[in-house]
Structures are given as C-alpha cells and as structure tokens.
Design a protein around this motif. Sequence first.
Motif, short mmCIF file in Angstrom:
data_model
loop_
_atom_site.label_atom_id
_atom_site.label_comp_id
_atom_site.label_asym_id
_atom_site.label_seq_id
_atom_site.Cartn_x
_atom_site.Cartn_y
_atom_site.Cartn_z
N LYS A 237 0.82 -1.25 0.47
CA LYS A 237 -0.22 -0.44 0.11
C LYS A 237 0.78 1.44 -0.16
N ARG A 238 2.07 1.50 0.81
CA ARG A 238 2.37 2.53 0.51
C ARG A 238 3.80 2.44 -0.62
N VAL A 239 4.29 1.49 -1.19
CA VAL A 239 4.54 1.91 -2.78
C VAL A 239 3.78 2.11 -3.57
N ARG A 240 2.53 1.76 -3.21
CA ARG A 240 1.19 2.01 -4.47
C ARG A 240 1.02 4.06 -4.20
N ASN A 241 0.63 4.08 -3.01
CA ASN A 241 0.73 5.45 -2.68
C ASN A 241 1.90 6.57 -3.15
N ALA A 242 2.98 5.99 -3.13
CA ALA A 242 4.11 6.58 -3.34
C ALA A 242 3.76 6.53 -4.80
N ILE A 243 3.86 5.64 -4.79
CA ILE A 243 4.30 6.28 -6.76
C ILE A 243 2.76 6.77 -7.37
N ILE A 244 1.88 7.03 -6.66
CA ILE A 244 0.91 7.88 -7.07
C ILE A 244 0.90 8.91 -7.47
N GLU A 245 1.68 9.66 -5.63
CA GLU A 245 1.79 10.94 -5.50
C GLU A 245 2.76 11.02 -6.15
N ALA A 246 3.76 10.80 -6.55
CA ALA A 246 4.88 11.21 -7.44
C ALA A 246 4.84 11.27 -9.21
N MET A 247 3.84 10.00 -9.52
CA MET A 247 3.70 10.92 -10.77
C MET A 247 2.27 11.80 -11.00
N LEU A 248 1.72 11.59 -9.72
CA LEU A 248 0.54 13.15 -9.93
C LEU A 248 1.36 14.58 -9.83
N LYS A 249 3.35 14.23 -9.43
CA LYS A 249 3.94 15.69 -9.22
C LYS A 249 4.41 15.91 -11.04
N HIS A 250 4.26 14.57 -11.72
CA HIS A 250 4.78 14.44 -13.15
C HIS A 250 3.42 15.07 -13.93
N ASN A 251 2.88 15.15 -13.43
CA ASN A 251 0.99 15.91 -13.90
C ASN A 251 0.71 14.34 -15.23
N ILE A 252 1.05 13.07 -14.49
CA ILE A 252 0.56 12.23 -14.82
C ILE A 252 -0.73 10.95 -13.48
N LYS A 253 -1.28 11.20 -14.33
CA LYS A 253 -2.92 10.72 -13.08
C LYS A 253 -3.23 9.44 -13.19
N LEU A 254 -3.35 8.34 -12.30
CA LEU A 254 -3.48 7.22 -12.40
C LEU A 254 -5.37 7.42 -13.30
N VAL A 255 -5.16 6.71 -13.73
CA VAL A 255 -6.51 6.12 -14.66
C VAL A 255 -7.55 4.62 -14.47
N GLU A 256 -8.02 3.79 -15.13
CA GLU A 256 -8.64 2.96 -15.44
C GLU A 256 -7.78 1.93 -16.45
N SER A 257 -7.36 0.72 -16.95
CA SER A 257 -6.24 0.48 -17.18
C SER A 257 -6.67 0.74 -18.97
N GLU A 258 -8.19 0.79 -18.91
CA GLU A 258 -8.33 0.48 -20.30
C GLU A 258 -8.07 1.94 -21.12
N ASN A 259 -7.65 3.23 -20.16
CA ASN A 259 -7.85 3.92 -20.52
C ASN A 259 -6.07 5.02 -20.01
N ALA A 260 -5.49 3.83 -20.01
CA ALA A 260 -3.63 4.13 -19.50
C ALA A 260 -3.28 3.84 -20.91
N ASP A 261 -2.37 5.22 -20.87
CA ASP A 261 -1.17 5.72 -21.80
C ASP A 261 -0.07 4.90 -21.61
N VAL A 262 0.05 4.79 -20.24
CA VAL A 262 1.55 3.47 -19.96
C VAL A 262 0.82 2.43 -19.11
N LEU A 263 1.91 1.88 -18.61
CA LEU A 263 1.25 0.88 -17.22
C LEU A 263 2.48 0.50 -16.24
N VAL A 264 2.43 0.48 -15.01
CA VAL A 264 3.23 0.70 -13.49
C VAL A 264 3.56 -0.67 -13.15
N ASN A 265 4.65 -1.56 -13.12
CA ASN A 265 4.59 -2.64 -12.78
C ASN A 265 5.63 -2.18 -11.57
#
Length: 184
Positions: A61-89
């Motif tokens: 949970k901590r890792v996922r929340n940190a990735i979401i925050e870091a990506m938002l700082k780069h103006n990349i937001k979390l969306v449903e898989s079918e609408n995503a430009d990239v997948l994060v692993n």
Amino acid sequence: MLRNIILAASVILISACSNTPDWDYDKSVKFTNYKTFSWSADADLKNNGGNAYQINDLMEKRVRNAIIEAMLKHNIKLVESENADVLVNYHASVDSKIEADSFNTSYSARWNYWGFGYQTQTHAREYDVGTLVIDVIDKASNQLVWRGAKEGRLRNKQTPEQRTTSVNKTVFAILENFPPVEVH
C-alpha cells in the motif's frame, strides 16, 4: 593512523554514492505524450521474489500510494487500465550482505616473547539490502520504456510513519528522472 582515516573516509564516500537511483530508458520514446497510467497486472511486491519480513500488504500500500503521488507531481494521473497511456510495474528483492570492519586495537607484548606487535580485530555483521524496481511500460506497444531502481539497507524496528517516510523517499528518488528530460 592516517591510512586508516583515509580508508574509512573512502568507504563512507563509496557507500554514500551507492544510494543513488539507477535509471534506464528508451531514447526514441516521446515521454511528453504520457498523461495517464494504470497498474500492470504483475505489479505486486510479494509475487516477484519479495519474501522478507518487510514485504507485506502494508508495504504494498505504501509503495502504490508513493508511486501515485510521485506520478501526480509529473502530471501523470492514475486511471482505469483501458484508458492508460502507460502501465506501471514494480517489484522488490531482498538480499543479505555481510559487512566486515578490521582495525588495529592496540600494541602489546606477550609473555615469554620478545618484541612488540599490534592486534587486529575484525567484526562482521549481516544485514538486509532491499531493491525496489519501478518499470514503465508503453501500453500500446507493450514495451518497457523506462526503468528505475534503488537499493538501500533495510531497517527493522521502525514505526509505521518511519516506514512510510522511507518508502516515499525511495519512490520519489527513483521517479525523479521520470519522465526523463528530452534533449533535442
């Protein structure tokens, strides 16, 4: 004595440098096109070799929340898989390492022995090193386009707040170079 001080300073300098994240990316990719992300189906700390005490659902949970925050700082937001430009692993591994310190402790003379000498003591400690790897995969081509990783010494007996802070620092350091600055 001076030699030992120089050796100790060199070891400290080398260990400080080893905490720098490692990045690699495909230079042909136009990263400015990426505005959204979703999780890869493989994104899971526990399913990718993470078997240490600290690899658990709370850390996930901590890792996922940190990735979401870091990506938002780069103006990349979390969306449903079918609408995503990239997948994060992401995945983690834990390895045990041994650290040994040797140093001269004293000068001494021995009974029935003529002469003086010094005694060397060696102390060895085993510790765990964790590595967190974050991959960014172009959803359209299903190709890895960016990878970042950072390793660090794992600490036990931390509060939940300390663990969260540690994860946030690690993830933000890894994603500091995502998206990479495009040079034309």
